[in-house]
Design a protein around this motif. Structure first.
Motif, mmCIF file in Angstrom:
data_model
loop_
_atom_site.group_PDB
_atom_site.id
_atom_site.type_symbol
_atom_site.label_atom_id
_atom_site.label_comp_id
_atom_site.label_asym_id
_atom_site.label_seq_id
_atom_site.Cartn_x
_atom_site.Cartn_y
_atom_site.Cartn_z
ATOM 1 N N LEU A 96 0.829 -1.211 0.000
ATOM 2 C CA LEU A 96 0.000 0.000 0.000
ATOM 3 C C LEU A 96 0.861 1.258 0.000
ATOM 4 O O LEU A 96 0.709 2.139 -0.860
ATOM 5 N N HIS A 97 1.775 1.338 0.939
ATOM 6 C CA HIS A 97 2.582 2.548 1.056
ATOM 7 C C HIS A 97 3.673 2.610 -0.013
ATOM 8 O O HIS A 97 4.078 3.705 -0.422
ATOM 9 N N GLY A 98 4.110 1.441 -0.460
ATOM 10 C CA GLY A 98 5.059 1.429 -1.571
ATOM 11 C C GLY A 98 4.464 2.063 -2.817
ATOM 12 O O GLY A 98 5.169 2.733 -3.586
ATOM 13 N N THR A 99 3.166 1.889 -3.015
ATOM 14 C CA THR A 99 2.486 2.504 -4.161
ATOM 15 C C THR A 99 2.524 4.021 -4.067
ATOM 16 O O THR A 99 2.817 4.709 -5.050
ATOM 17 N N PHE A 100 2.250 4.560 -2.888
ATOM 18 C CA PHE A 100 2.253 6.013 -2.719
ATOM 19 C C PHE A 100 3.669 6.580 -2.833
ATOM 20 O O PHE A 100 3.867 7.643 -3.425
ATOM 21 N N VAL A 101 4.644 5.887 -2.269
ATOM 22 C CA VAL A 101 6.029 6.351 -2.395
ATOM 23 C C VAL A 101 6.468 6.300 -3.857
ATOM 24 O O VAL A 101 7.160 7.205 -4.341
ATOM 25 N N PHE A 102 6.041 5.266 -4.565
ATOM 26 C CA PHE A 102 6.373 5.158 -5.990
ATOM 27 C C PHE A 102 5.795 6.337 -6.779
ATOM 28 O O PHE A 102 6.438 6.855 -7.693
ATOM 29 N N LEU A 103 4.585 6.742 -6.437
ATOM 30 C CA LEU A 103 3.979 7.901 -7.109
ATOM 31 C C LEU A 103 4.782 9.174 -6.838
ATOM 32 O O LEU A 103 4.974 10.005 -7.743
ATOM 33 N N LEU A 104 5.271 9.323 -5.614
ATOM 34 C CA LEU A 104 6.095 10.486 -5.298
ATOM 35 C C LEU A 104 7.452 10.406 -5.988
ATOM 36 O O LEU A 104 8.021 11.433 -6.388
ATOM 37 N N VAL A 105 7.963 9.214 -6.145
ATOM 38 C CA VAL A 105 9.193 9.027 -6.919
ATOM 39 C C VAL A 105 8.949 9.424 -8.374
ATOM 40 O O VAL A 105 9.797 10.066 -9.013
ATOM 41 N N GLY A 106 7.775 9.042 -8.888
ATOM 42 C CA GLY A 106 7.419 9.450 -10.243
ATOM 43 C C GLY A 106 7.358 10.960 -10.384
ATOM 44 O O GLY A 106 7.790 11.520 -11.410
ATOM 45 N N LEU A 107 6.857 11.634 -9.352
ATOM 46 C CA LEU A 107 6.835 13.095 -9.367
ATOM 47 C C LEU A 107 8.262 13.649 -9.356
ATOM 48 O O LEU A 107 8.552 14.640 -10.045
ATOM 49 N N THR A 108 9.152 13.004 -8.600
ATOM 50 C CA THR A 108 10.559 13.420 -8.577
ATOM 51 C C THR A 108 11.187 13.283 -9.957
ATOM 52 O O THR A 108 11.934 14.168 -10.403
ATOM 53 N N VAL A 109 10.879 12.188 -10.635
ATOM 54 C CA VAL A 109 11.397 11.985 -11.988
ATOM 55 C C VAL A 109 10.853 13.053 -12.927
ATOM 56 O O VAL A 109 11.579 13.589 -13.776
ATOM 57 N N TRP A 110 9.593 13.385 -12.773
ATOM 58 C CA TRP A 110 8.985 14.416 -13.622
ATOM 59 C C TRP A 110 9.644 15.779 -13.386
ATOM 60 O O TRP A 110 9.833 16.558 -14.321
ATOM 61 N N LEU A 111 10.017 16.054 -12.136
ATOM 62 C CA LEU A 111 10.639 17.330 -11.801
ATOM 63 C C LEU A 111 12.112 17.389 -12.194
ATOM 64 O O LEU A 111 12.603 18.429 -12.636
ATOM 65 N N ASN A 112 12.827 16.258 -12.018
ATOM 66 C CA ASN A 112 14.282 16.266 -12.185
ATOM 67 C C ASN A 112 14.795 15.536 -13.419
ATOM 68 O O ASN A 112 15.967 15.666 -13.762
ATOM 69 N N GLY A 113 13.925 14.739 -14.044
ATOM 70 C CA GLY A 113 14.373 13.958 -15.188
ATOM 71 C C GLY A 113 14.780 12.551 -14.784
ATOM 72 O O GLY A 113 15.100 12.288 -13.617
ATOM 73 N N THR A 114 14.781 11.650 -15.746
ATOM 74 C CA THR A 114 15.084 10.242 -15.459
ATOM 75 C C THR A 114 16.528 10.021 -15.040
ATOM 76 O O THR A 114 16.843 9.023 -14.380
ATOM 77 N N GLN A 115 17.424 10.924 -15.411
ATOM 78 C CA GLN A 115 18.825 10.747 -15.075
ATOM 79 C C GLN A 115 19.111 10.958 -13.591
ATOM 80 O O GLN A 115 20.198 10.609 -13.102
ATOM 81 N N PHE A 116 18.146 11.518 -12.859
ATOM 82 C CA PHE A 116 18.362 11.796 -11.438
ATOM 83 C C PHE A 116 18.564 10.516 -10.646
ATOM 84 O O PHE A 116 19.440 10.428 -9.784
ATOM 85 N N PHE A 117 17.761 9.489 -10.924
ATOM 86 C CA PHE A 117 17.821 8.249 -10.147
ATOM 87 C C PHE A 117 18.864 7.306 -10.721
ATOM 88 O O PHE A 117 18.613 6.564 -11.670
ATOM 89 N N THR A 118 20.035 7.335 -10.126
ATOM 90 C CA THR A 118 21.082 6.379 -10.480
ATOM 91 C C THR A 118 20.796 5.054 -9.777
ATOM 92 O O THR A 118 19.978 4.991 -8.844
ATOM 93 N N VAL A 119 21.469 4.014 -10.186
ATOM 94 C CA VAL A 119 21.270 2.691 -9.568
ATOM 95 C C VAL A 119 21.582 2.717 -8.070
ATOM 96 O O VAL A 119 20.798 2.194 -7.266
#
Length: 208
Positions: A96-119
């Motif tokens: 349940l909470h992983g889904t909400f955190v994933f959505l916020l991660v998606g917002l981070t990607v939208w704000l910063n670009g896909t290159q922000f999240f390194t492995v």
């Protein structure tokens, strides 16, 4: 599926207004992220909201639920039941909470670009999420008080986020800037692994 829905409805009735608390925080996190993105050029500012607020709050539903174990005279009665449903509870609330955190991660990607999240950063976020899913319950089972458990974890998390890991030479588990060397990434992961291991040991001792 119907059984899962029933379990969530039962938990919501049991906790009352406390049940909605994490979801309200997620909405506030989204607003904060958008605000930081508009006011700052630092790409880590929105991400700090994810790891410093959203991920820690994601672990508190299970703590609120299991607090009833430590009400006067309830431990011996409720412990056999919680032993049976423990893994189901952990999995359903992590999902349940992983889904909400994933959505916020998606917002981070939208704000910063896909290159922000390194492995390494993705691995760190996953470990941080696992840590906060279980550390609250581990501390609760050790101190047997919701107020004390909340105070310990909230104080540590707040001091880490507010000072960006500069307040005290205690174990630091967050990443507040792009890692400049392997040590700056290794140490948070090392402490997270230790924290997860110790939490598992404490929970196992309680629910074995």
């Amino acid at each position: 599926m119907n059984k899962l829905i029933h379990l969530f409805k039962f938990d919501a009735k049991l906790l009352g207004y406390l049940y909605s608390f994490p979801f309200v925080i997620y909405v506030l996190c989204m607003l904060l992220m958008l605000s930081f993105a508009a006011r700052s050029n630092d790409p880590f500012m929105p991400y700090i909201v994810v790891q410093g607020i959203a991920v820690p709050i994601a672990g508190w539903h299970i703590v609120f639920l299991y607090n009833s174990l430590y009400e006067e005279g309830a431990t011996e009665t409720l412990l056999p039941y919680y032993r049976k449903v423990f893994f189901i509870d952990i999995i359903r609330y992590a999902a349940l909470h992983g889904t909400f955190v994933f959505l916020l991660v998606g917002l981070t990607v939208w704000l910063n670009g896909t290159q922000f999240f390194t492995v390494p950063l993705i691995i760190h976020l996953m470990m941080l999420f696992i840590f906060y899913q279980i550390v609250g319950l581990a501390v609760l089972s050790a101190v047997r008080s919701l107020d004390v458990a909340l105070a310990i974890i909230a104080m540590y998390t707040f001091m880490e986020v507010a000072t960006q890991g500069t307040f005290m030479p205690w174990p630091h588990i967050f990443i507040f800037r792009e890692p400049v060397d392997s040590i700056s990434m290794f140490l948070p992961l090392f402490w997270l692994i230790i924290g997860v291991f110790l939490s598992i040991v404490q929970i196992w001792r309680t629910f074995k």
